[in-house]
Design a protein around this motif. Structure first.
Motif, short mmCIF file in Angstrom:
data_model
loop_
_atom_site.label_atom_id
_atom_site.label_comp_id
_atom_site.label_asym_id
_atom_site.label_seq_id
_atom_site.Cartn_x
_atom_site.Cartn_y
_atom_site.Cartn_z
N GLN A 90 0.91 -1.16 -0.10
CA GLN A 90 0.06 0.02 -0.11
C GLN A 90 0.80 1.31 0.01
O GLN A 90 0.40 2.42 -0.49
CB GLN A 90 -0.96 -0.14 1.50
CG GLN A 90 -1.79 -1.05 1.12
CD GLN A 90 -1.47 -2.56 1.72
OE1 GLN A 90 -0.18 -2.44 2.10
NE2 GLN A 90 -2.33 -3.33 1.85
N HIS B 208 -12.62 0.60 -9.24
CA HIS B 208 -13.19 1.25 -7.95
C HIS B 208 -12.51 0.14 -6.82
O HIS B 208 -11.70 -0.61 -7.25
CB HIS B 208 -14.71 0.77 -7.84
CG HIS B 208 -14.97 -0.62 -8.29
ND1 HIS B 208 -15.01 -1.50 -7.54
CD2 HIS B 208 -15.39 -1.00 -9.62
CE1 HIS B 208 -15.36 -2.96 -8.13
NE2 HIS B 208 -15.80 -2.29 -9.56
N ASP B 209 -12.95 0.40 -5.54
CA ASP B 209 -12.33 -0.66 -4.46
C ASP B 209 -12.60 -2.03 -4.71
O ASP B 209 -13.96 -2.25 -5.09
CB ASP B 209 -12.76 -0.22 -3.13
CG ASP B 209 -12.25 1.22 -2.68
OD1 ASP B 209 -11.60 1.68 -3.29
OD2 ASP B 209 -12.74 1.70 -1.59
N MET C 35 -11.70 -6.57 -4.32
CA MET C 35 -10.52 -7.52 -3.48
C MET C 35 -10.62 -8.70 -4.31
O MET C 35 -11.64 -9.27 -5.22
CB MET C 35 -11.13 -8.01 -2.11
CG MET C 35 -10.29 -9.15 -1.33
SD MET C 35 -10.87 -9.42 0.18
CE MET C 35 -12.03 -10.86 -0.38
N SER D 205 -6.19 -6.84 -1.94
CA SER D 205 -7.23 -5.78 -2.05
C SER D 205 -6.59 -4.45 -2.49
O SER D 205 -5.63 -4.33 -2.36
CB SER D 205 -7.97 -5.54 -0.74
OG SER D 205 -6.96 -5.01 0.18
N PHE D 206 -7.81 -3.80 -3.37
CA PHE D 206 -7.12 -2.62 -4.00
C PHE D 206 -8.03 -1.64 -4.08
O PHE D 206 -9.40 -1.74 -3.95
CB PHE D 206 -6.91 -3.00 -5.58
CG PHE D 206 -6.02 -4.31 -5.87
CD1 PHE D 206 -4.78 -4.11 -5.84
CD2 PHE D 206 -6.84 -5.31 -5.93
CE1 PHE D 206 -3.88 -5.19 -6.14
CE2 PHE D 206 -5.88 -6.57 -6.24
CZ PHE D 206 -4.73 -6.41 -6.36
N GLN D 207 -7.63 -0.39 -3.76
CA GLN D 207 -8.43 0.85 -3.72
C GLN D 207 -8.69 1.47 -4.97
O GLN D 207 -7.79 0.94 -6.02
CB GLN D 207 -7.79 1.91 -2.87
CG GLN D 207 -7.89 1.63 -1.43
CD GLN D 207 -7.00 2.60 -0.54
OE1 GLN D 207 -6.09 3.69 -1.06
NE2 GLN D 207 -7.28 2.76 0.60
N ALA D 208 -9.59 2.22 -5.24
CA ALA D 208 -9.90 2.62 -6.65
C ALA D 208 -8.60 3.33 -7.09
O ALA D 208 -7.83 4.31 -6.43
CB ALA D 208 -10.91 3.48 -6.64
#
Length: 377
Positions: free
Chosen positions: A48, A311-312, A314, A338-341
């Motif tokens: 992150q 978008h957000d 997983m 997981s990934f944020q937008a």
């Protein structure tokens, strides 16, 4: 046996594996294809943060040295603004590449642009204070990488510029790079590439990918080689590096932006064609000259592009399994990631007869990939 350390070590690890090297990979992602190509993977940071954890890096290199897993290590991205870390790390395990003193000098904007001026190499105007009207200027930082550190000056605030920061006049032109190898005195160019960027959050010029090699005119080659020879001589650059520049018309006119004094992302394009780029890097850094690379053939363009989350999201088990099975997908994350937008998810590759075909295929594959992942959700 070598070690490779970078924010993302996948390209270095795969290039090493293609050439028969055993490589320990140190990075912040631990992607599936990185682990597959490496003899072993170890974390040196949180994904992150998109930056290296110095303590983890030093501990990892010390362990590699104790266990005699590698005779040296290659630094990729993430060390641009950390010459002290580079120096400390080279005391744990021998560094194969430009040392900390070289990186400090070439990433000092005063020294870098001073060298360009001394050799008559063109570049967009730079300054080290904020003008009353900042429109048309970019605020840059030689201590960063990936374009995340580039801002429009009028939107960057009034903070004083740090030692590695400067303002550069915005000029129109195609953003290009030249992948090259150097032996401290001479340079040999592998090819020129088109750099891809996009706006991501507060970063208007985040690096999105690269396409190359591209055919360029004799006039462009002459200007690029003149810049390379000047910079290699001024800073005693060694190994695989890249030169970023603008290609402006009419002219054509080459305007230099910066040098990355370490193996660039574009090495993947040339390694995929079978060129022994890691062996050539090792030999050049050892003082064996630039003859390890064979005569450069005419290569068809290839491309690689980062895929950013819309978008957000997983990555569930089914999505991860599907993603890992796609031959044109790289930097493949593990399930549960997981990934944020607007965060990078993975990358895609493509090949074609010309730049337009490669660009189209990259975009189609990125769009199809995101669409497929969203159906799993």
């Amino acid at each position: 046996r070598i070690a490779v350390a970078s924010i993302s070590a996948r390209a270095l690890a795969e290039a090493a594996a293609r050439e028969g090297f055993g490589a320990v990979a140190l990075d912040v992602f631990g992607d599936l294809d990185t682990c597959r190509a490496a003899t072993r993977w170890q974390s040196i940071g949180a994904p992150q943060m998109l930056q290296l954890d110095g303590a983890l890096l030093l501990e990892a290199l010390a362990q590699i040295a104790r266990d005699d897993e590698a005779q040296g290590w290659i630094a990729g991205s993430g060390f641009e603004g950390q010459p002290e870390l580079l120096a400390a790390a080279s005391r744990r395990l021998p560094l194969i590449g430009n040392d900390a003193a070289t990186v400090r000098r070439v990433r000092d904007p005063h020294a870098f642009f001073g060298a360009l001026d001394a050799h008559g190499v063109a570049h967009p105007p730079v300054r080290y204070d904020r003008p009353d009207d900042a429109r048309g200027w970019l605020r840059k930082d030689f201590g960063g990488c990936g374009g995340w550190q580039v801002q429009r000056a009028e939107q960057a605030g009034d903070d004083a510029l740090g030692a590695t920061q400067y303002l550069q006049r915005w000029h129109d032109g195609a953003p290009m790079s030249a992948t090259f190898i150097a032996d401290g005195q001479r340079a040999r160019m592998l090819g020129c590439n088109l750099q891809l960027s996009r706006e991501v959050g507060q970063a208007p010029f985040a690096w999105r990918g690269v396409i190359g090699p591209l055919p360029v005119s004799d006039a462009v080659q002459v200007q690029v080689m003149a810049a390379l020879q000047a910079l290699v001589g001024a800073f005693r650059l060694r190994g695989l590096c890249s030169l970023d520049f603008l290609l402006r018309e009419p002219g054509p006119r080459v305007e230099v932006l910066e040098v990355n004094p370490r193996p660039p992302a574009s090495l993947d394009l040339y390694s995929a064609h079978g060129l022994p780029v890691i062996d050539a890097h090792l030999r050049a850094c050892e003082g064996a000259g630039l003859d390890a690379l064979p005569t450069m053939p005419s290569l068809a363009p290839r491309g690689s592009a980062v895929v950013f989350a819309r978008h957000d999201m997983m990555l569930g088990p089914a999505a991860a399994q599907w993603l890992a099975a796609q031959s044109h997908v790289h930097d493949v994350p593990c399930r549960g990631a997981s990934f944020q937008a607007q965060a990078p998810v993975c990358s895609v590759s493509a090949a074609g007869d010309d730049i337009a075909a490669v660009q189209e295929q990259l975009q189609q594959r990125a769009d199809a990939l995101l669409g497929a992942l969203e159906t799993f959700e």
